[in-house]
Motif scaffolding. Structure first.
Motif, PDB file in Angstrom:
ATOM      1  N   ASN A 126      90.347  63.296  40.205  1.00  0.00           N
ATOM      2  CA  ASN A 126      91.369  63.489  39.180  1.00  0.00           C
ATOM      3  C   ASN A 126      92.537  62.561  39.496  1.00  0.00           C
ATOM      4  O   ASN A 126      93.328  62.834  40.396  1.00  0.00           O
ATOM      5  N   TYR A 128      95.211  62.041  37.937  1.00  0.00           N
ATOM      6  CA  TYR A 128      96.524  62.494  37.497  1.00  0.00           C
ATOM      7  C   TYR A 128      97.264  63.249  38.586  1.00  0.00           C
ATOM      8  O   TYR A 128      98.422  62.931  38.897  1.00  0.00           O
ATOM      9  N   ASN A 129      96.627  64.255  39.179  1.00  0.00           N
ATOM     10  CA  ASN A 129      97.325  65.031  40.210  1.00  0.00           C
ATOM     11  C   ASN A 129      96.482  65.269  41.462  1.00  0.00           C
ATOM     12  O   ASN A 129      96.911  65.997  42.356  1.00  0.00           O
ATOM     13  N   VAL A 147      95.335  64.974  29.648  1.00  0.00           N
ATOM     14  CA  VAL A 147      95.869  63.938  30.524  1.00  0.00           C
ATOM     15  C   VAL A 147      95.071  63.834  31.819  1.00  0.00           C
ATOM     16  O   VAL A 147      95.038  62.784  32.457  1.00  0.00           O
ATOM     17  N   MET A 148      94.438  64.906  32.219  1.00  0.00           N
ATOM     18  CA  MET A 148      93.569  64.893  33.401  1.00  0.00           C
ATOM     19  C   MET A 148      92.112  64.630  33.014  1.00  0.00           C
ATOM     20  O   MET A 148      91.413  63.829  33.637  1.00  0.00           O
TER      21      MET A 148
END
Length: 249
Positions: A126, A128-129, A147-148
């Motif tokens: 992932n 994104y985070n 967004v992920m």
């Protein structure tokens, strides 16, 4: 090889959230010369989700599953995926490392639960985070947050299925026939399907409204050479009926 989608969440079925995954997945696949074969929506109820996953695993298809992999009590996708395969759940060491790297000293058992997956699975990174999804039996489980989820799907397609990109001889072409009736074009469509059996002819009518006239999007999909020949015959046939057509934008 077919691609499928499972979109999970009570919030989708209740209308609290509008699904955006289906259209985006079709877009991501299409950009790589691939297409979606099927999609299913299901809520978080384990009694309904479990049989959906069992059926999906039995297809042998490549499937993207969106949603329900968090650590809150209403997130049941991880548990149902494990149960569908008769596998135990276990903390994945790579997922644990990613979660610890993300939260540092602020780690706790609830956060580590996000790395508890069916035993023997792989992780889906992932960007994104850093909190990964997981994959098993060519099923790829990603979060419900676009967004992920979308970069994770792209990673799967470009890292694991690059050999399938634009490998199939498949195109779609269409024309728009304004102010037309489908009944006047059915004979033509049936003739095209007989003459070009390796293609599929489709018709998508638009109902007239105050801002839009009645029209039909008429097209063919299949192998490129056959589609080109069928489209030429289609255009001639539409003109012969007396309609004026235009290329679809």
């Amino acid at each position: 090889m077919a691609f499928g989608a499972i979109i999970i969440g009570d919030e989708i079925l209740s209308g609290r959230r509008q699904d955006r995954h289906l259209a985006k997945l079709i877009e991501l696949l299409g950009a790589r010369g691939l297409k979606l074969a099927w999609a299913r929506y299901v809520g978080d109820d384990a009694a309904r989700l479990l049989p959906v996953l069992r059926e999906s695993f039995a297809t042998g298809d490549v499937v993207f599953s969106f949603g329900g992999i968090g650590a809150t009590p209403d997130d049941r996708t991880r548990q149902c995926a494990a149960a569908a395969l008769d596998l135990p759940l276990a903390l994945h060491p790579d997922a644990e490392a990613a979660i610890r790297a993300r939260f540092g000293d602020d780690i706790n058992e609830h956060r580590l639960q996000m790395g508890v997956f069916p035993a023997g699975c792989d992780i889906v990174p992932n960007p994104y985070n850093g909190i990964p999804g997981f994959s098993i039996r060519e099923h790829y489980f990603v979060p419900g947050f676009p967004v992920m989820a979308w970069p994770m799907v792209e990673w799967v397609l470009d890292s694991l299925y690059l050999h399938l990109h634009h490998a199939e001889d498949y195109v779609e072409r269409a024309i728009v026939v304004p102010d037309a009736y489908e009944s006047a074009l059915i004979d033509l469509m049936e003739r095209l399907m007989h003459d070009y059996p390796d293609t599929t002819v489709f018709s998508l009518p638009t109902v007239a409204s105050e801002s839009q006239c009645r029209s039909i999007e008429l097209g063919v999909k299949g192998p490129a050479v056959s589609v080109a020949a069928a489209m030429e015959a289609m255009c001639e046939g539409v003109s012969a009926v007396g309609y004026v057509w235009q290329e679809r934008a």
